[in-house]
Scaffold this motif. Structure first.
Motif, short mmCIF file in Angstrom:
data_model
loop_
_atom_site.label_atom_id
_atom_site.label_comp_id
_atom_site.label_asym_id
_atom_site.label_seq_id
_atom_site.Cartn_x
_atom_site.Cartn_y
_atom_site.Cartn_z
N ILE A 32 157.03 2.25 -19.72
CA ILE A 32 156.02 1.34 -20.27
C ILE A 32 155.16 0.91 -19.08
CG2 ILE A 32 155.62 -0.94 -21.32
CD1 ILE A 32 158.29 -0.63 -22.79
N ASP A 33 153.84 0.93 -19.25
CA ASP A 33 152.96 0.55 -18.14
C ASP A 33 151.61 0.17 -18.74
OD1 ASP A 33 153.10 1.50 -14.81
OD2 ASP A 33 151.21 0.76 -15.66
N HIS A 34 150.96 -0.84 -18.17
CA HIS A 34 149.63 -1.20 -18.73
C HIS A 34 148.53 -0.24 -18.27
CE1 HIS A 34 148.42 -4.24 -15.30
NE2 HIS A 34 148.66 -3.04 -14.87
N ALA A 37 146.89 5.86 -17.29
CA ALA A 37 146.84 7.01 -16.36
C ALA A 37 148.17 7.13 -15.61
CB ALA A 37 145.68 6.84 -15.38
N HIS A 38 148.79 5.99 -15.27
CA HIS A 38 150.09 6.04 -14.59
C HIS A 38 151.16 6.61 -15.51
CE1 HIS A 38 149.35 3.00 -11.08
NE2 HIS A 38 148.51 4.02 -11.07
N LEU A 39 151.09 6.22 -16.79
CA LEU A 39 152.08 6.77 -17.74
C LEU A 39 151.92 8.29 -17.87
CD1 LEU A 39 152.20 4.16 -20.64
CD2 LEU A 39 154.06 4.81 -19.10
N GLY A 93 161.78 -7.22 -7.99
CA GLY A 93 160.69 -7.84 -7.25
C GLY A 93 161.07 -8.24 -5.83
N SER A 94 160.04 -8.34 -4.98
CA SER A 94 160.24 -8.63 -3.56
C SER A 94 160.47 -10.11 -3.27
CB SER A 94 159.02 -8.15 -2.76
OG SER A 94 158.82 -6.78 -2.97
N THR A 95 160.32 -10.96 -4.28
CA THR A 95 160.67 -12.38 -4.15
C THR A 95 161.66 -12.68 -5.27
OG1 THR A 95 158.74 -12.85 -5.51
CG2 THR A 95 158.51 -13.20 -3.15
#
Ligand SMILES: NC(=O)c1ccc[n+]([C@@H]2O[C@H](COP(=O)([O-])OP(=O)(O)OC[C@H]3O[C@@H](n4cnc5c(N)ncnc54)[C@H](O)[C@@H]3O)[C@@H](O)[C@H]2O)c1
Ligand SMILES: O=C(O)C(=O)C[C@]1(C(=O)O)C=C[C@@H](O)C=C1
Length: 283
Positions: A32-34, A37-39, A93-95
Motif C-alpha cells: 500500500i502506498d500513496h 508510481a512506487h507501487l 520509524g527513526s523516532t
C-alpha cells in the motif's frame, strides 16, 4: 504468517518485503502506498506480490508501517481500527517517543510493536530496496512488554529469520541516543555539502577534488528531505542538544587553530581515533 501488508514500499519497507519473500516464498506480500508510481515499480521489481487497500488489512497477519514518522503517527491510529485482534502491526520509524505516546491508550495497543532497524542507505523508493539489508544489523525494540506475548514471538521469529540482532530500549532513551549517533551525522553531512556547494561555485572543481574522503563524509547529504524533516521535528529537543555539543567542539577546534595550539589539536584527534575500536569491536 501468510499475508503481510507493507504500507510504504520504499527503501525500508521494500527491503523488508524482499527479505521476507526470499525467506519464505509461500508468504504473500501486499503493498500500500500513496504514490502509485512506487507501487508500480514495486510490482515490476517483484518487491511486492500485489497492490492492496486499507480495507484488506483485516486479512493481515502482519502490517509493517514504513512511511515518514509524522504520517506514521496518524496512520497508525487508522490501521489499528482496521486490523483483526490477531494482527501484529509494527512501525520502523527513526523516532520512537511520539508514536509510542500516540497509541499508548489505544484499545488495540497490544497489537502494536515499535521497532527501528538500524540499517539503510541514503537512497529512497522501491528501486533502492536491497535484498539482505537487515542481515547482522541491530533492531531497536521499544516497550516490548506492551505488545501481546504471542505477537512479540511472531515479531522475534521474523527478526531472527532476517538475521537481525535485537536491542531493547525505552522510546525516550532511543530518541536521545539516536539523535547523537544518527540524526547529528545527517545534519553534519547536509551542512558540509551546503558549505562546499555555496563556496565552490565550479561543480567541476568539486567533482575533480572529491576523493573518497569528501564523498564518504558527505554521502548522507543525498538523503531524502521528505524523510528527515519530520524526524528532526519529532526529535527537536534531543537534536538541539546534539547541535549545541557539536557546535561547541567546532568552536573549540577553531579557537585552538587561531591560537596555533596544534599540540592540543593533535591530542583531540588522537583521542577521537578511539572511534575505531568502538566501531570495530562491540558484540
Ligand atoms: N532510510 C533509512 O536509512 C531508514 C532506516 C531505518 C528506518 N527508516 C524509517 O523508515 C521509514 C521509511 O523510510 P524509507 O527510507 O523507506 O523512505 P522511502 O521514501 O524510501 O519510502 C517511504 C514510502 O512511503 C510512501 N509514503 C509516504 N507517506 C505515505 C502515506 N501517508 N501513506 C502511504 N504511503 C506513504 C512513499 O511514497 C514511499 O514509497 C521512515 O519512517 C524512516 O524514518 C529509514
Ligand atoms: O547508512 C545510511 O545511509 C543511513 O542513513 C542509515 C541510518 C543511519 O543513520 O545509520 C539512517 C536512519 C535510520 O533511522 C537508521 C539508519
Amino acid at each position: 504468517m501468510k499475508n503481510i501488508y507493507i504500507i510504504g514500499v520504499g527503501l525500508i519497507g521494500g527491503s523488508l518485503a524482499l527479505d521476507i519473500k526470499k525467506h519464505d516464498s509461500s508468504i504473500k506480500v501486499f503493498g500500500i502506498d500513496h504514490n502509485d508510481a512506487h507501487l508500480e515499480d514495486a510490482l515490476q521489481l517483484n518487491v511486492i506480490d500485489a497492490k492492496a487497500t486499507y480495507e484488506e488489512l483485516k486479512h493481515a497477519d502482519l502490517v509493517i508501517l514504513s512511511i515518514p514518522v509524522d504520517a506514521a503517527v496518524t496512520e497508525i491510529l487508522k490501521i489499528l481500527e482496521l486490523v483483526s485482534d490477531d494482527t501484529l502491526v509494527m512501525d520502523v520509524g527513526s523516532t520512537k517517543a511520539e508514536i509510542c505516546k500516540a497509541i499508548d491508550q489505544h484499545p488495540k495497543r497490544r497489537n502494536f510493536l515499535a521497532t527501528h532497524p538500524i540499517a539503510g542507505t541514503e537512497f529512497s523508493g522501491p528501486k533502492a530496496a536491497i535484498l539482505g539489508l537487515y542481515k547482522n544489523k541491530t533492531n531497536i525494540i521499544c516497550e516490548v512488554e506492551k505488545t501481546a506475548f504471542k505477537l512479540q514471538e511472531r515479531a522475534l521469529q521474523l527478526f531472527t529469520d532476517l538475521g537481525m540482532r535485537i536491542r531493547y530500549m525505552n522510546p525516550e532513551a532511543h530518541d536521545k541516543h539516536i539523535a547523537y549517533v544518527s540524526h547529528l551525522s545527517h545534519i553534519s553531512a547536509f551542512m558540509l555539502g551546503k558549505t562546499v556547494i555555496d563556496k565552490e561555485k565550479n561543480e567541476r572543481d568539486i567533482f575533480d577534488m572529491a576523493g573518497s574522503g569528501f564523498a564518504s563524509t558527505v554521502r548522507l547529504a543525498k538523503s531524502s528531505p521528505e524523510m528527515w524533516t519530520p524526524i528532526f521535528k519529532q526529535n527537536k529537543t534531543n537534536v538541539l542538544e546534539t547541535l549545541d555539543e557539536y557546535i561547541n567542539n567546532l568552536t573549540k577546534f577553531r579557537t585552538l587553530m587561531h591560537a596555533d595550539d596544534f599540540e592540543a589539536i593533535y591530542s583531540e584527534m588522537k583521542d577521537t581515533n578511539h572511534i575505531k575500536e568502538i566501531l570495530n569491536g562491540i558484540e
